[in-house]
Design a protein around this motif. Structure first.
Motif, mmCIF file in Angstrom:
data_model
loop_
_atom_site.group_PDB
_atom_site.id
_atom_site.type_symbol
_atom_site.label_atom_id
_atom_site.label_comp_id
_atom_site.label_asym_id
_atom_site.label_seq_id
_atom_site.Cartn_x
_atom_site.Cartn_y
_atom_site.Cartn_z
ATOM 1 N N UNK A 256 130.005 107.079 70.026
ATOM 2 C CA UNK A 256 129.424 106.690 71.318
ATOM 3 C C UNK A 256 129.415 105.173 71.377
ATOM 4 N N UNK A 257 130.290 104.614 72.190
ATOM 5 C CA UNK A 257 130.616 103.193 72.081
ATOM 6 C C UNK A 257 129.890 102.312 73.087
ATOM 7 N N UNK A 258 130.017 102.631 74.386
ATOM 8 C CA UNK A 258 129.516 101.720 75.418
ATOM 9 C C UNK A 258 129.443 102.475 76.726
ATOM 10 N N UNK A 259 128.723 101.932 77.708
ATOM 11 C CA UNK A 259 128.654 102.572 79.018
ATOM 12 C C UNK A 259 127.968 101.689 80.039
ATOM 13 N N UNK A 260 127.870 102.195 81.265
ATOM 14 C CA UNK A 260 127.273 101.431 82.375
ATOM 15 C C UNK A 260 126.668 102.400 83.370
ATOM 16 N N UNK A 270 130.100 106.795 80.173
ATOM 17 C CA UNK A 270 130.143 106.397 78.766
ATOM 18 C C UNK A 270 131.564 106.540 78.231
ATOM 19 N N UNK A 271 131.965 105.601 77.371
ATOM 20 C CA UNK A 271 133.222 105.754 76.632
ATOM 21 C C UNK A 271 132.914 106.035 75.165
ATOM 22 N N UNK A 272 133.552 107.069 74.641
ATOM 23 C CA UNK A 272 133.504 107.397 73.215
ATOM 24 C C UNK A 272 134.812 106.877 72.625
ATOM 25 N N UNK A 273 134.717 105.855 71.764
ATOM 26 C CA UNK A 273 135.910 105.111 71.364
ATOM 27 C C UNK A 273 136.887 105.927 70.513
ATOM 28 N N UNK A 274 136.393 106.908 69.782
ATOM 29 C CA UNK A 274 137.256 107.582 68.813
ATOM 30 C C UNK A 274 137.579 109.032 69.161
ATOM 31 N N UNK A 275 137.078 109.552 70.280
ATOM 32 C CA UNK A 275 137.310 110.969 70.569
ATOM 33 C C UNK A 275 138.761 111.267 70.914
ATOM 34 N N UNK A 276 139.469 110.309 71.487
ATOM 35 C CA UNK A 276 140.879 110.563 71.812
ATOM 36 C C UNK A 276 141.693 110.840 70.544
ATOM 37 N N UNK A 277 141.534 109.966 69.555
ATOM 38 C CA UNK A 277 142.308 110.118 68.343
ATOM 39 C C UNK A 277 141.898 111.316 67.505
ATOM 40 N N UNK A 308 145.523 106.554 75.604
ATOM 41 C CA UNK A 308 145.052 105.338 74.942
ATOM 42 C C UNK A 308 143.567 105.426 74.593
ATOM 43 N N UNK A 309 143.139 104.545 73.704
ATOM 44 C CA UNK A 309 141.744 104.469 73.265
ATOM 45 C C UNK A 309 140.928 103.675 74.282
ATOM 46 N N UNK A 310 139.770 104.219 74.670
ATOM 47 C CA UNK A 310 138.942 103.495 75.640
ATOM 48 C C UNK A 310 138.013 102.532 74.927
#
Length: 636
Positions: A256-260, A270-277, A308-310
């Motif tokens: 759980x990386x960042x959000x607005x 919210x962007x989860x930085x590692x869920x794509x990979x 791509x990674x968010x």
């Protein structure tokens, strides 16, 4: 693309790198894939004396209107004048406070940049951005202030510009890496005043004055912390006693990386930085309903067209500006967010090599310039300025987001409407109850505003009056604008708090020392030594429960001269009529040269909301003088 380099010692007023605007034609702007976004300019790393970039933020000079990029580098921070967006000027660099690091983060408040890094011993640097007005291009700058943070490192810094607090996160040796509260009301001398670490490590956060539909929390300062496997909502109003409101997970979290939050304070992306990979899907933006801060819910997600990674995302009006590393900055329309749906309306791909799951490309972007220009970093090559070209407008609050009213009192909200991409429609305005989603305004309030405003630029004033018999309550109003089509609709929340009882005090006092027979001297004001935040609840001040603890005043109040010039802060107390050692209520206030004690607007008598009408002793206290109290009671 032809590059032209100029010798600065000959033409020091010209940009280092010149590139004519490249419109997005046939899906390309020069070498960059695009849609509805024109390239304005690009500056390579070599031209800002750097080897890699990371974070980016912006500053608009309130005096000149010029726009500047503040760019995080592995070895410092660069400053670029982009007021002529097709001909940016590299003004200089602030070196790292300790060693180099791939991680650096920057935010801006009150014309100062606040910079942190993962580098050991770095702490938080402070840089006075007004120095850029007279800077010689390619300067090497020094700090204007600094504060140490435990062992010195922090992963990120977050600003609440309404309260004058910075929040650093990711310092594992302090609060377990959680939120650290830093008072920056005196920007060059920041002070750590508390922390919150009950939910462990925080990677990033967004902090704001809440004005949404959960009226239990209106007027509170809220942080949403992104804590690796949850987003955790914290009430940070009282810096000595922060309260966790809720801890919230979701399906298959990886990081759980960042959000607005949206402008109506109803939704969180919210962007989860590692869920794509790790989970094998395309770039995914997670959508949550936060209308109840105590019990948010998941309402959906948006899968992008690329894998791509968010990374970092920001919301401006109806649109999300999301940096997705190798696929660049993607701009999403949130008009149908209530159903868990987003749609891509534009993009600018800063990294044309590929759209793979990796950490190359755009770390971050900044979309909040009034010009509409967006700045973004490419970690490997430099940074660029681009301009979204689709027709749209945004509404932005120019005043406090929450107002407090007494029964019968009237106050206003000021909103700026600015149009982009040739949008020229009339925007029809309406106001409703954000709490109930009804079209009617709460019965205890009356609201007036223009029925419509005309793009491209307009100022909107929303006037709110509390009924003379209004009871104590909190309200969230929803200002909605809509052009000729529903796809131009957007909303912004406005917070209102009604206090049904109030004591109003017009007092007068003089300080021995500054008093010269008729007026007091205002040397502290003349020498910029009066803090913007009240000084009575900060470390070293009185340990007092002020009604307006932490209140921050605008620096413009100190521009007043003559009899009404501000001399210093004072504290007013209402004390019990029969036992005057008991303080009923206290407030920080401002003392003028002629002895008038005024409220923090610099004009009005001092108001004590929530205090019953009656008899009280009145006491006046000052940081450097003995206090005084009335011998007899005063009747209100």
């Amino acid at each position: 693309m032809k590059k032209a380099y100029l010798n600065l010692w000959i033409l020091c007023c010209l940009p280092l790198f010149l590139l004519a605007q490249s419109p997005c034609t046939g899906g390309m702007a020069d070498i960059y894939p695009c849609n509805n976004a024109d390239l304005q300019s690009f500056i390579p790393l070599a031209d800002i004396n750097a080897t890699s970039t990371n974070d980016i933020w912006g500053w608009t000079d309130p005096m000149t209107g010029k726009e500047y990029a503040v760019i995080g580098l592995s070895d410092g921070t660069a400053f670029v004048d982009i007021s002529a967006p097709t001909a940016p000027i590299f003004l200089g660099k602030l070196p790292t406070h300790s060693s180099n690091s791939s991680w650096r983060d920057v935010k801006v408040y009150n014309n100062h940049a606040f910079i942190v890094s993962e580098a050991s011993g770095h702490g938080m640097q402070v840089f006075d951005l007004t120095r850029l007005r007279t800077a010689t291009p390619a300067s090497t700058f020094t700090n204007d202030g600094h504060v140490a943070i435990a062992n010195g490192n922090a992963h990120n810094v977050v600003a609440n510009e309404e309260t004058g607090y910075m929040y650093t996160v990711g310092t594992r040796s302090l609060a377990g890496g959680g939120l650290v509260f830093i008072d920056v009301s005196a920007p060059k001398t920041p002070v750590i005043v508390g922390n919150f670490g009950s939910d462990g490590y925080t990677h990033d956060a967004v902090c704001f004055n809440y004005r949404g539909p959960d009226t239990e929390h209106i007027c509170k300062e809220i942080c949403v912390a992104f804590n690796e496997d949850t987003y955790t909502i914290v009430d940070v109003t009282d810096k000595s006693d922060p309260i966790q409101i809720s801890r919230n997970g979701y399906a298959d979290p990886e990081y759980t990386h960042q959000g607005w939050i949206t402008d109506d304070h109803r939704y969180l992306i919210v962007d989860d930085e590692l869920d794509e990979g790790r989970n094998g899907h395309n770039t995914r933006s997670l959508i949550f309903d936060i209308t109840d801060l105590d019990a948010p819910t998941t309402i959906g997600f948006y899968d992008h067209v690329n894998a791509s990674t968010d990374h970092n995302l920001y919301i401006k009006g109806r649109y999300v500006f999301q940096s997705n590393y190798s696929s660049g900055v993607r701009i999403l329309d949130i008009g149908d967010i209530a159903s868990g749906t987003l749609s891509e309306i534009a993009y600018f791909d800063v990294y044309p090599t590929n759209n793979a799951r990796n950490f190359s490309g755009s770390w971050s972007n900044y979309p909040y310039f009034r010009s509409g220009n967006v700045i973004a970093t490419d970690r490997q090559t430099g940074f660029m300025v681009f301009n979204p070209t689709f027709e749209h407008y945004t509404m932005t609050l120019e005043s406090a987001s929450v107002i407090e009213l007494c029964p019968g009192e009237t106050k206003t909200f000021d909103i700026d409407l600015t149009a982009y991409g040739g949008f020229s429609e009339n925007v029809n305005l309406s106001i409703s109850d954000n709490n109930t989603a009804m079209t009617a305004v709460p019965s205890d309030l009356s609201v007036s505003l223009s029925a419509s405003v005309t793009a491209p630029t307009s100022s909107i004033t929303v006037t709110v009056t509390a009924d003379a018999l209004a009871a104590d309550a909190a309200y969230s109003l929803l200002l909605t604008g809509e052009g000729n089509a529903t796809d131009s609709q957007q909303s912004i929340a406005l917070g209102v708090k009604v206090q049904s009882s109030e004591v109003i005090l017009a007092a007068k006092a003089f300080l021995q020392g500054p008093f010269s027979g008729t007026l007091m001297q205002d040397d502290l004001r003349n020498n910029n030594l009066i803090p913007l935040r009240e000084p009575y609840t900060v470390p070293g001040g009185f340990t007092i429960n002020l009604q307006n603890a932490g209140i921050l005043i605008p620096s413009s109040l100190f521009s007043t001269t003559g009899n009404d010039a501000i001399v210093d802060w004072v504290m007013l107390e209402l004390r019990d009529a029969t036992m005057p050692m008991n303080i009923v209520a206290s407030r920080a206030a401002l003392l003028q040269r002629d002895g008038d004690i005024v409220d923090t607007d610099g004009v009005s008598p001092v108001k004590f909301p929530g205090v019953a009408i009656g008899k009280y002793h009145v006491a006046v206290r000052h940081r450097n003088h003995l206090g005084i109290m009335t011998q007899t009671t005063v009747t209100f």
